[in-house]
Design a protein around this motif. Structure first.
Motif, PDB file in Angstrom:
ATOM      1  N   UNK A  15      14.284 -11.125   6.994  1.00  0.00           N
ATOM      2  CA  UNK A  15      14.092 -10.434   5.718  1.00  0.00           C
ATOM      3  C   UNK A  15      12.620 -10.476   5.357  1.00  0.00           C
ATOM      4  N   UNK A  16      12.095  -9.331   4.937  1.00  0.00           N
ATOM      5  CA  UNK A  16      10.693  -9.208   4.528  1.00  0.00           C
ATOM      6  C   UNK A  16      10.626  -8.719   3.095  1.00  0.00           C
ATOM      7  N   UNK A  17       9.531  -9.024   2.435  1.00  0.00           N
ATOM      8  CA  UNK A  17       9.326  -8.458   1.103  1.00  0.00           C
ATOM      9  C   UNK A  17       8.979  -6.979   1.263  1.00  0.00           C
ATOM     10  N   UNK A  18       9.104  -6.229   0.219  1.00  0.00           N
ATOM     11  CA  UNK A  18       8.731  -4.808   0.276  1.00  0.00           C
ATOM     12  C   UNK A  18       7.254  -4.649   0.616  1.00  0.00           C
ATOM     13  N   UNK A  19       6.429  -5.550   0.094  1.00  0.00           N
ATOM     14  CA  UNK A  19       4.993  -5.489   0.386  1.00  0.00           C
ATOM     15  C   UNK A  19       4.731  -5.737   1.866  1.00  0.00           C
ATOM     16  N   UNK A  20       5.444  -6.690   2.452  1.00  0.00           N
ATOM     17  CA  UNK A  20       5.288  -6.966   3.882  1.00  0.00           C
ATOM     18  C   UNK A  20       5.732  -5.761   4.712  1.00  0.00           C
ATOM     19  N   UNK A  21       6.848  -5.171   4.327  1.00  0.00           N
ATOM     20  CA  UNK A  21       7.337  -3.993   5.035  1.00  0.00           C
ATOM     21  C   UNK A  21       6.317  -2.852   4.968  1.00  0.00           C
ATOM     22  N   UNK A  22       5.792  -2.611   3.786  1.00  0.00           N
ATOM     23  CA  UNK A  22       4.819  -1.536   3.623  1.00  0.00           C
ATOM     24  C   UNK A  22       3.554  -1.807   4.436  1.00  0.00           C
ATOM     25  N   UNK A  23       3.087  -3.048   4.420  1.00  0.00           N
ATOM     26  CA  UNK A  23       1.889  -3.402   5.184  1.00  0.00           C
ATOM     27  C   UNK A  23       2.118  -3.189   6.677  1.00  0.00           C
ATOM     28  N   UNK A  24       3.303  -3.575   7.177  1.00  0.00           N
ATOM     29  CA  UNK A  24       3.619  -3.369   8.588  1.00  0.00           C
ATOM     30  C   UNK A  24       3.673  -1.881   8.930  1.00  0.00           C
ATOM     31  N   UNK A  25       4.278  -1.084   8.060  1.00  0.00           N
ATOM     32  CA  UNK A  25       4.357   0.359   8.306  1.00  0.00           C
ATOM     33  C   UNK A  25       2.957   0.980   8.351  1.00  0.00           C
ATOM     34  N   UNK A  26       2.085   0.542   7.452  1.00  0.00           N
ATOM     35  CA  UNK A  26       0.717   1.068   7.429  1.00  0.00           C
ATOM     36  C   UNK A  26      -0.049   0.670   8.689  1.00  0.00           C
ATOM     37  N   UNK A  27       0.100  -0.596   9.105  1.00  0.00           N
ATOM     38  CA  UNK A  27      -0.554  -1.042  10.342  1.00  0.00           C
ATOM     39  C   UNK A  27      -0.026  -0.282  11.554  1.00  0.00           C
ATOM     40  N   UNK A  28       1.284  -0.086  11.587  1.00  0.00           N
ATOM     41  CA  UNK A  28       1.896   0.630  12.707  1.00  0.00           C
ATOM     42  C   UNK A  28       1.363   2.058  12.783  1.00  0.00           C
ATOM     43  N   UNK A  29       1.278   2.725  11.646  1.00  0.00           N
ATOM     44  CA  UNK A  29       0.763   4.094  11.635  1.00  0.00           C
ATOM     45  C   UNK A  29      -0.708   4.126  12.042  1.00  0.00           C
ATOM     46  N   UNK A  30      -1.480   3.194  11.515  1.00  0.00           N
ATOM     47  CA  UNK A  30      -2.911   3.135  11.822  1.00  0.00           C
ATOM     48  C   UNK A  30      -3.156   2.959  13.320  1.00  0.00           C
ATOM     49  N   UNK A  31      -2.362   2.104  13.958  1.00  0.00           N
ATOM     50  CA  UNK A  31      -2.571   1.783  15.374  1.00  0.00           C
ATOM     51  C   UNK A  31      -1.653   2.559  16.314  1.00  0.00           C
ATOM     52  N   UNK A  32      -0.848   3.466  15.717  1.00  0.00           N
ATOM     53  CA  UNK A  32       0.059   4.327  16.501  1.00  0.00           C
ATOM     54  C   UNK A  32       1.002   3.514  17.396  1.00  0.00           C
ATOM     55  N   UNK A  33       1.611   2.493  16.792  1.00  0.00           N
ATOM     56  CA  UNK A  33       2.629   1.681  17.452  1.00  0.00           C
ATOM     57  C   UNK A  33       3.816   1.560  16.506  1.00  0.00           C
ATOM     58  N   UNK A  34       4.915   1.037  16.995  1.00  0.00           N
ATOM     59  CA  UNK A  34       6.087   0.849  16.138  1.00  0.00           C
ATOM     60  C   UNK A  34       5.978  -0.478  15.371  1.00  0.00           C
TER      61      UNK A  34
END
Length: 63
Positions: A15-34
Motif C-alpha cells: 500500500x502506498x500513499x496517494x503522494x507516493x503513487x503520484x510521484x512514482x507515476x511522474x518518475x515513470x513517465x519522465x524516464x519512460x518506464x513502468x
C-alpha cells in the motif's frame, strides 16, 4: 501477501500513499518506464545497500 506469478517470480502487494503513487507515476513517465519497473529497481537498490551497510531505517514511521 505474496503470490507466485510464474516460476521464479513472486507478486507482492504493498500500500502506498496517494503522494507516493503520484510521484512514482511522474518518475515513470519522465524516464519512460513502468511503475512496476521503478518498484523492482528500488527494491534492487535497497537490497544492495542493505548488504553493504546498516540502513537508516526509521521504524517510528512504519505503517
Amino acid at each position: 501477501m505474496a503470490i507466485i506469478a510464474e516460476e521464479g517470480v513472486v507478486r507482492v502487494t504493498a500500500s502506498l500513499s496517494r503522494a507516493q503513487e503520484q510521484a512514482l507515476k511522474e518518475l515513470a513517465a519522465k524516464h519512460k518506464v513502468s511503475v512496476a519497473w521503478l518498484v523492482r529497481y528500488a527494491v534492487d537498490q535497497l537490497v544492495e545497500q542493505g548488504r553493504e551497510a546498516q540502513l537508516p531505517l526509521d521504524f517510528a514511521r512504519r505503517r
